[in-house]
Design a protein around this motif. Structure first.
Motif, short mmCIF file in Angstrom:
data_model
loop_
_atom_site.label_atom_id
_atom_site.label_comp_id
_atom_site.label_asym_id
_atom_site.label_seq_id
_atom_site.Cartn_x
_atom_site.Cartn_y
_atom_site.Cartn_z
N ALA A 78 1.02 -1.22 -0.06
CA ALA A 78 0.05 -0.01 -0.12
C ALA A 78 0.92 1.28 0.06
CB ALA A 78 -0.90 0.05 1.16
N THR A 79 1.97 1.00 0.30
CA THR A 79 2.98 2.42 0.28
C THR A 79 3.60 2.42 -1.15
OG1 THR A 79 5.13 1.05 1.04
CG2 THR A 79 3.46 2.05 2.73
N PHE A 80 3.35 1.57 -1.92
CA PHE A 80 4.36 1.69 -3.39
C PHE A 80 3.99 2.58 -4.09
CE2 PHE A 80 5.40 -3.07 -3.15
CZ PHE A 80 6.19 -2.95 -2.24
N ASP A 81 2.45 2.92 -4.24
CA ASP A 81 2.12 3.77 -5.45
C ASP A 81 2.37 5.24 -5.12
OD1 ASP A 81 0.73 1.81 -6.52
OD2 ASP A 81 -1.19 2.22 -5.88
N GLU A 82 2.29 6.08 -3.85
CA GLU A 82 2.66 7.13 -3.61
C GLU A 82 4.25 7.27 -3.87
OE1 GLU A 82 2.78 11.10 -2.98
OE2 GLU A 82 0.87 9.94 -3.24
N ALA A 83 5.25 6.35 -3.52
CA ALA A 83 6.48 6.34 -3.57
C ALA A 83 7.00 6.32 -5.07
CB ALA A 83 7.05 5.10 -2.96
N LEU A 84 6.10 5.79 -5.98
CA LEU A 84 6.43 5.78 -7.47
C LEU A 84 5.68 6.85 -8.18
CD1 LEU A 84 5.97 1.82 -7.89
CD2 LEU A 84 8.23 3.05 -7.84
N ARG A 85 4.80 7.45 -7.56
CA ARG A 85 4.17 8.61 -8.60
C ARG A 85 4.99 9.65 -8.96
NH1 ARG A 85 0.12 9.31 -5.31
NH2 ARG A 85 -1.12 7.61 -6.39
N GLY A 86 5.22 9.80 -10.34
CA GLY A 86 6.13 10.80 -10.81
C GLY A 86 7.45 10.75 -10.88
N THR A 87 7.84 9.28 -10.29
CA THR A 87 9.34 8.93 -10.19
C THR A 87 9.96 8.41 -11.48
OG1 THR A 87 8.80 8.42 -7.69
CG2 THR A 87 10.92 7.27 -8.81
N ASP A 88 11.10 8.85 -11.84
CA ASP A 88 11.71 8.23 -13.16
C ASP A 88 13.16 7.40 -12.50
OD1 ASP A 88 13.04 10.88 -12.36
OD2 ASP A 88 13.34 11.08 -14.57
N ARG A 89 13.72 7.67 -11.49
CA ARG A 89 14.95 7.07 -10.95
C ARG A 89 14.76 6.34 -9.72
NH1 ARG A 89 19.47 9.67 -14.63
NH2 ARG A 89 18.48 9.95 -16.36
N ILE A 90 15.50 5.29 -9.28
CA ILE A 90 15.20 4.79 -7.83
C ILE A 90 16.59 4.33 -7.43
CG2 ILE A 90 14.10 3.03 -6.57
CD1 ILE A 90 11.90 2.58 -8.54
N TYR A 91 16.65 4.55 -6.13
CA TYR A 91 17.97 3.83 -5.26
C TYR A 91 17.35 2.93 -4.32
CZ TYR A 91 21.84 3.22 -2.36
OH TYR A 91 23.09 2.82 -1.62
N LEU A 92 17.90 1.81 -4.61
CA LEU A 92 17.07 0.31 -3.98
C LEU A 92 17.86 -0.21 -3.01
CD1 LEU A 92 15.99 -1.37 -7.55
CD2 LEU A 92 14.45 -0.10 -5.59
N VAL A 93 17.42 -0.25 -1.76
CA VAL A 93 18.34 -0.75 -0.57
C VAL A 93 17.45 -2.17 -0.19
CG1 VAL A 93 19.15 -0.48 1.88
CG2 VAL A 93 19.22 1.37 0.04
N PRO A 94 17.89 -3.08 -0.14
CA PRO A 94 17.04 -4.22 0.10
C PRO A 94 16.70 -4.40 1.50
CG PRO A 94 19.09 -4.91 -1.20
CD PRO A 94 19.17 -3.50 -0.68
#
Length: 277
Positions: free
Chosen positions: A52-68
């Motif tokens: 449920a936290t994914f959509d807001e985090a991704l909205r308008g985003t074009d690059r991501i730094y991923l920490v497992p």
């Protein structure tokens, strides 16, 4: 300028990456389970185990730094579905934090590494060696130095190219923002391969009191770690110690200098700044 989502934004690397990105003028979403953000960044609640936290985090985003997710023996189970959603949301570049000890296709985050090319258009994997901050921040080594004057490992006399988290962050910013990512598989080390005996001697000299390296067996190390983290992940980390003893991390790379244009910090410089009374 890009809109960049930094997961693990309050962690060792994320907290160093966020201010660097904002200083360059990028829009930054600083994502964490309990988010806080420096001036210029937007705090975003994010939990790998709460879609449920994914959509807001991704909205308008074009690059991501991923920490497992910390301590997970199978991060791919949650990270790959997230990356599928990220691609559908318009994300075109992902930079993954992995480890020098875990190649593509290896255990844990190695499975995410292996899948990136099939999920995202542009990607890079940061594979840093062991952090110098393990001896100063919230880590078993830092705790045992403070409380007992010891560093306990199953590494024997094996050597590691310990690296400063500031250098990792500097490489990460280039990987996120350069016109072309600076390489898909970036093994990041400091300038020297050092044993834990070397580390203990340097800290002792700077602190003015003895710190010694106590060598444990694989089983002793596994059981010690299992008091703090899940048993399966403790076993993985103890195996990595054993691989250090066998020489697996006895190397240095030029990644920091090649990507950032400056040499990486030495452990002696780090120790003087961190441990001088």
């Amino acid at each position: 300028m890009s809109t960049i989502l930094v997961t693990g934004a309050t962690g060792t690397t994320g907290s160093r990456i966020v201010p660097r990105l904002t200083a360059l003028g990028h829009t930054v979403k600083a994502a964490a389970r309990r988010p806080t953000a420096p001036a210029g960044a937007r705090p975003v609640r994010f939990d790998w185990y709460d879609p449920a936290t994914f959509d807001e985090a991704l909205r308008g985003t074009d690059r991501i730094y991923l920490v497992p997710p910390i301590g997970s023996p199978d991060p791919a189970a949650v990270m790959l579905p997230f990356l599928e959603r990220a691609r559908a949301a318009g994300v075109r570049r992902a930079v993954l934090l992995s480890s020098s000890a875990i190649p593509a296709g290896g255990p844990a985050v190695g499975q995410v590494h292996a899948a990136l090319a099939d999920v995202i258009d542009e990607w890079a994997v940061l594979r840093p060696s062991w952090f110098m901050q393990n001896f100063t921040d919230q880590h078993l080594h830092a705790d045992s130095i403070r409380k007992e004057g010891t560093i306990m490992t199953a590494t024997g006399t094996g050597r590691v190219g310990f690296v400063d988290a500031d250098d990792i962050a500097a490489v990460a910013v280039h990987a996120l923002t350069d016109a072309t990512a600076p390489g898909p598989d970036l093994v990041i080390t400091g300038p020297q391969a050092l044993s834990y005996d070397d580390i203990a001697a340097t800290i002792s000299q700077v602190m003015g009191r003895p710190v010694r390296h106590r060598v444990l067996t694989y089983e002793q190390m596994r059981d010690r770690l299992a008091t703090e983290i899940p048993e399966e992940f403790a076993a993985l980390l103890a195996r990595l110690d054993r691989s250090i003893a066998e020489g697996a991390e006895d190397r240095v790379t030029r990644t920091v200098e090649r990507v950032t244009g400056r040499p990486p910090r030495t452990f002696s410089d780090f120790a003087r700044a961190a441990f001088t009374p």
